[in-house]
Design a protein around this motif. Structure first.
Motif, PDB file in Angstrom:
ATOM      1  N   ARG A   2     -61.269  55.269 -34.527  1.00 45.25           N
ATOM      2  CA  ARG A   2     -62.630  55.033 -34.015  1.00 45.25           C
ATOM      3  C   ARG A   2     -62.938  54.682 -32.724  1.00 45.25           C
ATOM      4  N   LYS A   3     -63.690  55.436 -31.788  1.00 47.66           N
ATOM      5  CA  LYS A   3     -64.453  54.547 -30.903  1.00 47.66           C
ATOM      6  C   LYS A   3     -66.271  54.264 -31.190  1.00 47.66           C
ATOM      7  N   ALA A   4     -66.357  53.599 -30.424  1.00 45.82           N
ATOM      8  CA  ALA A   4     -67.760  52.521 -30.832  1.00 45.82           C
ATOM      9  C   ALA A   4     -67.987  51.576 -29.447  1.00 45.82           C
ATOM     10  N   LYS A   5     -69.284  51.540 -29.675  1.00 41.56           N
ATOM     11  CA  LYS A   5     -69.850  50.359 -28.325  1.00 41.56           C
ATOM     12  C   LYS A   5     -69.238  49.051 -28.979  1.00 41.56           C
ATOM     13  N   TYR A   6     -68.497  48.069 -28.105  1.00 43.26           N
ATOM     14  CA  TYR A   6     -68.341  47.002 -28.322  1.00 43.26           C
ATOM     15  C   TYR A   6     -68.506  46.073 -27.786  1.00 43.26           C
ATOM     16  N   TYR A   7     -68.862  44.509 -28.370  1.00 41.46           N
ATOM     17  CA  TYR A   7     -69.268  43.015 -27.686  1.00 41.46           C
ATOM     18  C   TYR A   7     -68.560  42.358 -27.645  1.00 41.46           C
ATOM     19  N   THR A   8     -68.521  41.731 -25.971  1.00 39.53           N
ATOM     20  CA  THR A   8     -67.442  40.253 -26.317  1.00 39.53           C
ATOM     21  C   THR A   8     -68.065  39.285 -25.462  1.00 39.53           C
ATOM     22  N   TYR A   9     -67.662  37.978 -26.631  1.00 39.19           N
ATOM     23  CA  TYR A   9     -68.417  36.851 -26.166  1.00 39.19           C
ATOM     24  C   TYR A   9     -67.804  35.673 -25.419  1.00 39.19           C
ATOM     25  N   TYR A  10     -67.370  35.262 -24.586  1.00 40.77           N
ATOM     26  CA  TYR A  10     -66.913  33.662 -23.840  1.00 40.77           C
ATOM     27  C   TYR A  10     -67.775  32.778 -23.321  1.00 40.77           C
ATOM     28  N   LEU A  44     -63.348  31.325 -21.219  1.00 42.26           N
ATOM     29  CA  LEU A  44     -63.115  31.098 -22.919  1.00 42.26           C
ATOM     30  C   LEU A  44     -63.188  32.187 -23.454  1.00 42.26           C
ATOM     31  N   TYR A  45     -62.500  33.066 -24.338  1.00 45.65           N
ATOM     32  CA  TYR A  45     -62.328  33.958 -24.803  1.00 45.65           C
ATOM     33  C   TYR A  45     -62.544  33.845 -26.814  1.00 45.65           C
ATOM     34  N   LEU A  46     -63.899  34.054 -26.827  1.00 47.22           N
ATOM     35  CA  LEU A  46     -64.658  34.200 -28.722  1.00 47.22           C
ATOM     36  C   LEU A  46     -64.004  35.710 -29.475  1.00 47.22           C
ATOM     37  N   GLY A  47     -64.373  36.157 -28.632  1.00 47.65           N
ATOM     38  CA  GLY A  47     -64.515  37.326 -29.617  1.00 47.65           C
ATOM     39  C   GLY A  47     -64.881  38.606 -28.801  1.00 47.65           C
ATOM     40  N   THR A  48     -64.409  39.669 -29.774  1.00 43.90           N
ATOM     41  CA  THR A  48     -64.707  41.624 -29.584  1.00 43.90           C
ATOM     42  C   THR A  48     -65.384  41.546 -31.045  1.00 43.90           C
ATOM     43  N   PHE A  49     -66.507  42.251 -30.692  1.00 46.06           N
ATOM     44  CA  PHE A  49     -67.644  42.321 -31.983  1.00 46.06           C
ATOM     45  C   PHE A  49     -68.121  43.986 -31.773  1.00 46.06           C
ATOM     46  N   ASP A  50     -68.465  45.394 -32.801  1.00 42.03           N
ATOM     47  CA  ASP A  50     -68.780  45.666 -32.560  1.00 42.03           C
ATOM     48  C   ASP A  50     -70.332  45.513 -33.071  1.00 42.03           C
ATOM     49  N   ASP A  51     -71.159  44.402 -33.153  1.00 42.24           N
ATOM     50  CA  ASP A  51     -71.916  43.857 -33.620  1.00 42.24           C
ATOM     51  C   ASP A  51     -72.945  43.254 -32.796  1.00 42.24           C
TER      52      ASP A  51
END
Length: 72
Positions: A2-10, A44-51
């Motif tokens: 599945r491909k989607a738009k993602y958001y990375t938080y840092y 500092l990488y916090l995570g990648t999410f689709d929300d």
């Protein structure tokens, strides 16, 4: 896959950033891109999410707990 738009938080020295990745990617590609970007810029990488609505305080707490576990 599945491909989607993602958001990375840092976290940077000036605060927290939510970056939207420009292209639709597979989740594993988005995570790798986010981690590599943070590593190359010393963030500092916090995570990648689709929300786009993520509790940043919870992310930070989990990230700091994970960091403590690794360094012990």
């Amino acid at each position: 896959m599945r491909k989607a738009k993602y958001y990375t938080y840092y976290k940077t020295s000036y605060g927290f950033v939510k970056a939207r990745l420009a292209n639709e990617l597979a989740f594993s590609e988005a995570v790798e891109l986010g981690k590599n970007y943070c590593k190359s810029n010393d963030y500092l990488y916090l995570g990648t999410f689709d929300d786009e609505h993520v509790n940043i305080n919870l992310l930070l707490k989990e990230s700091l707990e994970e960091k403590k576990t690794v360094t012990v």
